[in-house]
Motif scaffolding. Structure first.
Motif, mmCIF file in Angstrom:
data_model
loop_
_atom_site.group_PDB
_atom_site.id
_atom_site.type_symbol
_atom_site.label_atom_id
_atom_site.label_comp_id
_atom_site.label_asym_id
_atom_site.label_seq_id
_atom_site.Cartn_x
_atom_site.Cartn_y
_atom_site.Cartn_z
ATOM 1 N N UNK A 102 -33.603 3.130 -13.231
ATOM 2 C CA UNK A 102 -33.671 2.112 -12.172
ATOM 3 C C UNK A 102 -33.034 2.564 -10.862
ATOM 4 N N UNK A 103 -32.543 3.789 -10.824
ATOM 5 C CA UNK A 103 -31.977 4.331 -9.584
ATOM 6 C C UNK A 103 -33.133 4.782 -8.676
ATOM 7 N N UNK A 104 -33.373 4.036 -7.618
ATOM 8 C CA UNK A 104 -34.485 4.326 -6.710
ATOM 9 C C UNK A 104 -34.093 5.266 -5.580
ATOM 10 N N UNK A 108 -30.471 0.000 -0.718
ATOM 11 C CA UNK A 108 -30.255 -1.355 -1.224
ATOM 12 C C UNK A 108 -30.277 -1.438 -2.749
ATOM 13 N N UNK A 109 -30.380 -0.306 -3.415
ATOM 14 C CA UNK A 109 -30.452 -0.261 -4.873
ATOM 15 C C UNK A 109 -29.046 -0.170 -5.473
ATOM 16 N N UNK A 114 -23.934 2.798 -6.707
ATOM 17 C CA UNK A 114 -22.944 3.348 -7.638
ATOM 18 C C UNK A 114 -22.881 4.861 -7.531
ATOM 19 N N UNK A 115 -24.040 5.480 -7.375
ATOM 20 C CA UNK A 115 -24.088 6.931 -7.196
ATOM 21 C C UNK A 115 -23.258 7.366 -5.996
ATOM 22 N N UNK A 116 -23.424 6.654 -4.880
ATOM 23 C CA UNK A 116 -22.674 6.992 -3.678
ATOM 24 C C UNK A 116 -21.173 6.798 -3.889
ATOM 25 N N UNK A 117 -20.818 5.759 -4.622
ATOM 26 C CA UNK A 117 -19.401 5.499 -4.922
ATOM 27 C C UNK A 117 -18.820 6.614 -5.793
#
Length: 393
Positions: A102-104, A108-109, A114-117
């Motif tokens: 579900x990681x697009x 806005x995803x 979470x990936x960026x965090x």
């Protein structure tokens, strides 16, 4: 009699030759011992060298998701720093949200956020001189669902076989590794250098709670999976900033049992163990049992020029579950240090709003944790050496 004497002389010669051939780790030959070999970045080689040396005198203390998961959801400093005044020496992160179906990769995803965090946390940790480790709770390769078998309707299916070279999900699996490689290459510190990462794929494989557990694939299939994963990341994707950790749970009592699914020295840098069970209200006996298992790791690491680590542990405290007296300063510390054990680091699992593995200030076991961190062989961030720099010899 002459034949026996001749064979004995040959045996002595062979033993002496093997001993003479064994290399000792130094700053010039590190690449001979790491999985990435001469492709490894200087900082990754330094991490291996310094962890190996650290284990001779101390162990680093870490926590999973230390910068973003807190008891009572009290944000800000890590709970370790709230309690001790210092950050942990290690942060644990995970590739799960990064590789989620579900990681697009759109702003806005939620999964991309979470990936960026996660990337931000890795950079923050590296810039402070902390060690960065990544586990991977890889979701069901058929439906992208859960990683726990009890949440899968067809849990008996051999998902490991499905992602091997001849499996129906093999190309899907390679795409997930492509994402890991893409993100790994983006992880750079403020110095512009790639952040070294300890990657711990398919952990706790000797249990049966994950779909890659012992009941759901053969030992040979597991070894093939681990080997392919390392080969693909190292050779195909040219990842130069990974050390690879092999990490069963505590379901072993002998060296042979520990090595049953071991993919080989050429594919492993860190010999790990996750262990919650031996510390679950089992007192000194549990600590001794854990220590005997860590002794196996420690001796293997010394023999094979690897690093030994307690890759996960802890005892979760909730509003209805009280701390164990002396859990940190006696049970954990003794397991990590007695019987000539040399362990490089210990990773406690993450805190959350309703439970903790490491106490905040004014908890019943706060003093015990502080005592643990002040012991002779304990290392938080402030006492960690410059882990990404090689000493001058």
């Amino acid at each position: 009699m002459k034949n026996v004497l001749f064979m004995a002389i040959i045996l002595v010669f062979q033993i002496g030759f093997c001993q003479a051939e064994k290399q000792e780790l130094n700053t010039k030959n590190i690449s001979d011992f790491v999985v990435a070999k001469k492709k490894a970045t200087t900082e990754t080689l330094a991490l291996f060298y310094n962890l190996k040396k650290l284990s001779q005198t101390a162990f680093a203390i870490g926590q999973q998701n230390a910068f973003n998961s807190f008891f009572y959801n009290i944000k800000g400093k890590s709970d370790v720093k709230k309690t001790t005044g210092y950050d942990p020496a290690i942060i644990g992160l995970d590739f799960s949200d990064i590789t989620d179906d579900k990681n697009t990769e759109k702003a806005d995803n939620w999964y991309f956020q979470q990936e960026q965090k996660i990337i931000s946390d890795a950079k923050k940790a590296y810039d402070q001189g902390m060690i960065v480790t990544f586990s991977w709770h890889f979701r069901d390769p058929y439906k992208g669902g859960d990683f726990y078998t009890d949440k899968l309707a067809d849990k008996e299916k051999n998902r490991v076989k499905s992602i091997l070279a001849a499996g129906e999900n093999h190309e899907y699996y390679k795409r997930k590794l492509d994402r890991i490689a893409e993100v790994a290459k983006k992880m750079k510190g403020s110095d512009g250098k790639l952040i070294p990462i300890i990657f711990r794929p398919f952990h706790e494989f000797d249990g049966n709670w994950f779909w890659w557990g012992a009941n759901y694939c053969s030992a040979e299939e597991y070894k093939e999976l681990y080997t392919f994963t390392v080969d693909y990341l190292r050779d195909t994707k040219e990842i130069t900033n990974f050390l690879y950790a092999f990490s069963p749970d505590n379901q072993f009592n002998t060296e042979a049992e520990y090595l049953q699914r071991y993919p080989g020295d050429s594919h492993v840098d860190i010999l790990g163990m996750d262990n919650y069970g031996d510390f679950d209200n089992k007192g000194e006996e549990g600590s001794k049992t854990a220590n005997s298992k860590l002794k196996i790791l420690s001796d293997l690491a010394k023999e094979r020029n690897k690093i030994a680590a307690m890759t996960e542990t802890g005892y979760q405290i909730t509003f209805t579950k009280n701390p164990i007296e002396g859990f940190f300063s006696k049970h954990i510390y003794n397991a990590l240090t007695t019987n000539d054990v040399s362990i490089s680091y210990v990773m406690f699992w993450e805190n959350n709003e309703e439970a903790y593995f490491i106490p905040q200030p004014n908890m019943p076991d706060t003093a015990d944790f502080i005592e643990f961190t002040k012991k002779q062989k304990s290392a938080l961030l402030y006492s960690l050496p410059k882990i990404y720099q090689l000493p001058k010899e």
